[in-house]
Design a protein around this motif. Sequence first.
Motif, PDB file in Angstrom:
ATOM      1  N   PHE A  20       0.827  -1.203   0.000  1.00  0.00           N
ATOM      2  CA  PHE A  20       0.000   0.000   0.000  1.00  0.00           C
ATOM      3  C   PHE A  20       0.863   1.255   0.000  1.00  0.00           C
ATOM      4  O   PHE A  20       0.570   2.223  -0.721  1.00  0.00           O
ATOM      5  CB  PHE A  20      -0.918  -0.009   1.226  1.00  0.00           C
ATOM      6  CG  PHE A  20      -2.019   1.016   1.162  1.00  0.00           C
ATOM      7  CD1 PHE A  20      -3.057   0.881   0.261  1.00  0.00           C
ATOM      8  CD2 PHE A  20      -2.012   2.112   1.995  1.00  0.00           C
ATOM      9  CE1 PHE A  20      -4.073   1.818   0.187  1.00  0.00           C
ATOM     10  CE2 PHE A  20      -3.014   3.062   1.940  1.00  0.00           C
ATOM     11  CZ  PHE A  20      -4.053   2.911   1.034  1.00  0.00           C
ATOM     12  N   ARG A  21       1.929   1.242   0.780  1.00  0.00           N
ATOM     13  CA  ARG A  21       2.828   2.390   0.808  1.00  0.00           C
ATOM     14  C   ARG A  21       3.459   2.630  -0.558  1.00  0.00           C
ATOM     15  O   ARG A  21       3.569   3.768  -1.018  1.00  0.00           O
ATOM     16  CB  ARG A  21       3.923   2.175   1.858  1.00  0.00           C
ATOM     17  CG  ARG A  21       3.456   2.353   3.299  1.00  0.00           C
ATOM     18  CD  ARG A  21       4.538   1.912   4.260  1.00  0.00           C
ATOM     19  NE  ARG A  21       4.150   2.154   5.649  1.00  0.00           N
ATOM     20  CZ  ARG A  21       4.778   1.615   6.700  1.00  0.00           C
ATOM     21  NH1 ARG A  21       5.808   0.800   6.496  1.00  0.00           N
ATOM     22  NH2 ARG A  21       4.370   1.889   7.917  1.00  0.00           N
ATOM     23  N   HIS A  22       3.875   1.538  -1.203  1.00  0.00           N
ATOM     24  CA  HIS A  22       4.555   1.684  -2.487  1.00  0.00           C
ATOM     25  C   HIS A  22       3.590   1.982  -3.635  1.00  0.00           C
ATOM     26  O   HIS A  22       4.031   2.324  -4.738  1.00  0.00           O
ATOM     27  CB  HIS A  22       5.373   0.422  -2.800  1.00  0.00           C
ATOM     28  CG  HIS A  22       6.656   0.346  -2.030  1.00  0.00           C
ATOM     29  ND1 HIS A  22       6.702   0.006  -0.698  1.00  0.00           N
ATOM     30  CD2 HIS A  22       7.940   0.610  -2.388  1.00  0.00           C
ATOM     31  CE1 HIS A  22       7.951   0.033  -0.275  1.00  0.00           C
ATOM     32  NE2 HIS A  22       8.720   0.396  -1.276  1.00  0.00           N
ATOM     33  N   SER A  23       2.281   1.849  -3.378  1.00  0.00           N
ATOM     34  CA  SER A  23       1.309   2.194  -4.421  1.00  0.00           C
ATOM     35  C   SER A  23       0.983   3.681  -4.410  1.00  0.00           C
ATOM     36  O   SER A  23       0.389   4.186  -5.376  1.00  0.00           O
ATOM     37  CB  SER A  23       0.017   1.394  -4.226  1.00  0.00           C
ATOM     38  OG  SER A  23      -0.663   1.808  -3.054  1.00  0.00           O
ATOM     39  N   ALA A  24       1.378   4.391  -3.345  1.00  0.00           N
ATOM     40  CA  ALA A  24       1.026   5.806  -3.212  1.00  0.00           C
ATOM     41  C   ALA A  24       1.475   6.655  -4.405  1.00  0.00           C
ATOM     42  O   ALA A  24       0.697   7.485  -4.899  1.00  0.00           O
ATOM     43  CB  ALA A  24       1.581   6.372  -1.903  1.00  0.00           C
ATOM     44  N   ILE A  27      -0.996   6.118  -7.161  1.00  0.00           N
ATOM     45  CA  ILE A  27      -2.292   6.728  -6.853  1.00  0.00           C
ATOM     46  C   ILE A  27      -2.252   8.216  -7.183  1.00  0.00           C
ATOM     47  O   ILE A  27      -3.155   8.759  -7.827  1.00  0.00           O
ATOM     48  CB  ILE A  27      -2.655   6.506  -5.374  1.00  0.00           C
ATOM     49  CG1 ILE A  27      -2.894   5.015  -5.095  1.00  0.00           C
ATOM     50  CG2 ILE A  27      -3.900   7.316  -5.001  1.00  0.00           C
ATOM     51  CD1 ILE A  27      -3.095   4.678  -3.637  1.00  0.00           C
ATOM     52  N   ASN A  28      -1.189   8.879  -6.754  1.00  0.00           N
ATOM     53  CA  ASN A  28      -1.044  10.313  -7.040  1.00  0.00           C
ATOM     54  C   ASN A  28      -0.906  10.583  -8.529  1.00  0.00           C
ATOM     55  O   ASN A  28      -1.451  11.557  -9.057  1.00  0.00           O
ATOM     56  CB  ASN A  28       0.167  10.872  -6.292  1.00  0.00           C
ATOM     57  CG  ASN A  28      -0.032  10.876  -4.789  1.00  0.00           C
ATOM     58  OD1 ASN A  28      -1.150  11.072  -4.318  1.00  0.00           O
ATOM     59  ND2 ASN A  28       1.021  10.652  -4.033  1.00  0.00           N
ATOM     60  N   ALA A  29      -0.155   9.723  -9.217  1.00  0.00           N
ATOM     61  CA  ALA A  29       0.087   9.932 -10.649  1.00  0.00           C
ATOM     62  C   ALA A  29      -1.184   9.750 -11.476  1.00  0.00           C
ATOM     63  O   ALA A  29      -1.378  10.417 -12.493  1.00  0.00           O
ATOM     64  CB  ALA A  29       1.169   8.979 -11.140  1.00  0.00           C
ATOM     65  N   LEU A  62     -10.581   6.454  -6.583  1.00  0.00           N
ATOM     66  CA  LEU A  62      -9.260   7.087  -6.483  1.00  0.00           C
ATOM     67  C   LEU A  62      -9.137   8.309  -7.398  1.00  0.00           C
ATOM     68  O   LEU A  62      -8.050   8.844  -7.574  1.00  0.00           O
ATOM     69  CB  LEU A  62      -8.167   6.065  -6.812  1.00  0.00           C
ATOM     70  CG  LEU A  62      -8.032   4.906  -5.818  1.00  0.00           C
ATOM     71  CD1 LEU A  62      -7.032   3.869  -6.334  1.00  0.00           C
ATOM     72  CD2 LEU A  62      -7.604   5.410  -4.452  1.00  0.00           C
ATOM     73  N   GLY A  63     -10.237   8.727  -7.981  1.00  0.00           N
ATOM     74  CA  GLY A  63     -10.231   9.957  -8.765  1.00  0.00           C
ATOM     75  C   GLY A  63      -9.842   9.785 -10.215  1.00  0.00           C
ATOM     76  O   GLY A  63      -9.498  10.765 -10.886  1.00  0.00           O
ATOM     77  N   ILE A  64      -9.897   8.554 -10.739  1.00  0.00           N
ATOM     78  CA  ILE A  64      -9.572   8.315 -12.145  1.00  0.00           C
ATOM     79  C   ILE A  64     -10.840   8.467 -12.986  1.00  0.00           C
ATOM     80  O   ILE A  64     -11.904   7.953 -12.634  1.00  0.00           O
ATOM     81  CB  ILE A  64      -8.959   6.913 -12.331  1.00  0.00           C
ATOM     82  CG1 ILE A  64      -7.647   6.804 -11.557  1.00  0.00           C
ATOM     83  CG2 ILE A  64      -8.731   6.611 -13.812  1.00  0.00           C
ATOM     84  CD1 ILE A  64      -7.066   5.414 -11.503  1.00  0.00           C
TER      85      ILE A  64
END
Length: 450
Positions: A20-24, A27-29, A62-64
């Motif tokens: 989950f940390r490494h997916s951040a 997610i932002n991109a 996630l805003g996509i």
Amino acid sequence: MTVNISETSHSLTLQYVHWFRHSAPYINAHRNKTFVIMFDGEAVQHDNFQHIIHDIALLHSLGIRLVLVHGARPQISQNLKINHIETPFHNNKRITTRESLNSIMNAVGSIRLQIEALLSMGLANSPMYGARIDVVSGNFVTAKPYGIRDGVDYQLTGEVRTLDTAAIHRHLDNQNIVVLGPTGYSTTGEVFNLLAEEVATKTAVSLKADKLIFLGKHHGLSNENGQLLREVLPHQIDQFIQQYQDESPNRALHLKGAKLASLNGVHRVHLLSYSYDGALIEELFTRDGSGTMITDAHYEEVRMANIQDVGGLINLLRPLEEEGILVYRSRELLENEIEQFAVIERDGTILACAALYPIPTAENEIKSAEIACVAVHPSYRKSNRGSQILHYLEAKAKSMGIEQLFILTTRTAHWFLEQGFENANVDDLPNARQALYNYQRNSIVCKKSL
């Protein structure tokens, strides 16, 4: 054998937290980006389709911005069979007769309703709980007749004429998911049967989408040894189109769409499997992904260097060596080590380079390598060429069985940390590399597990 349930549970939780940390960054991109996702009728029939819908709902949360394009070939064929209607094919394209049109519209409408129903689920203890998704479909696609080809009248088979991109953007801006099917409408009020792959491709191009994703039967493209190709260039697709043209026409259509989109401004096209649970999430939120990505890569190909590249490498490296950013390498040394280098070349100019040096390791040490001499031409440093060549060498290292990479740098540690490396110490280097460490340069050490 006694298993400590608490420790096992904690270990699984840590794995989840790590992922989950490494997916951040992903997610932002991806937030506020536009993705067009195409899946055919076979995907809708598959047991995994409900999971695909759950993952689509997650992407939306996630805003996509999402446009879904569905096919309906098996459903149409089933309806035609039930109604005892035969429609001939020519060049793998259905000739849509007026008699068959109701069967086609019923199949397409049924799938649209199924998608809307699944995206409306909100049961407690389900992935859709608490989700409120508005799904929009409509007459966004204007079509025209495919016409008469090779003397064959395709009747109500059509092709995309225009898309109402302004209307689609308005719905996306309102956080709606837009659903398109394999039908379009003419200005005279007729309905045309279209290829879903064409609808998806032209929608992605017209919307200037950030990604076009094809969910097909296969994970992606494989080489002659059956190994999955993680990334290919548009011009490399032709050989696969030719290969699948007869044995798998649907797959060939995906590839034709992928190439056309890549050459018309869609910088990332993904080929994924609809039967693989979590394919969308793995592809979009992990470094390696689950399928094949087709990228224009600025129409430049990363390749291993050859002896003719030495002059270009010297021109690229000398300014950085004079600034003390890189260690000086003589022409003789570059010639001797040329096989370790990868380059990006454009019109005879080396735009970027990097080298991969395997490190001798003892039996008790992890198989390691060092990436060195990463350099990008000053005029192209705001591009992604540094990341591109780094990822190329990471893939090469993995194919060689290397499990971790090291870099030593005096000026660019932060950039490597952005690429997934972590801070390390000289003591973390394999013994053979420790012995060669230059304490006078006092380089920062970073490492990355593969």
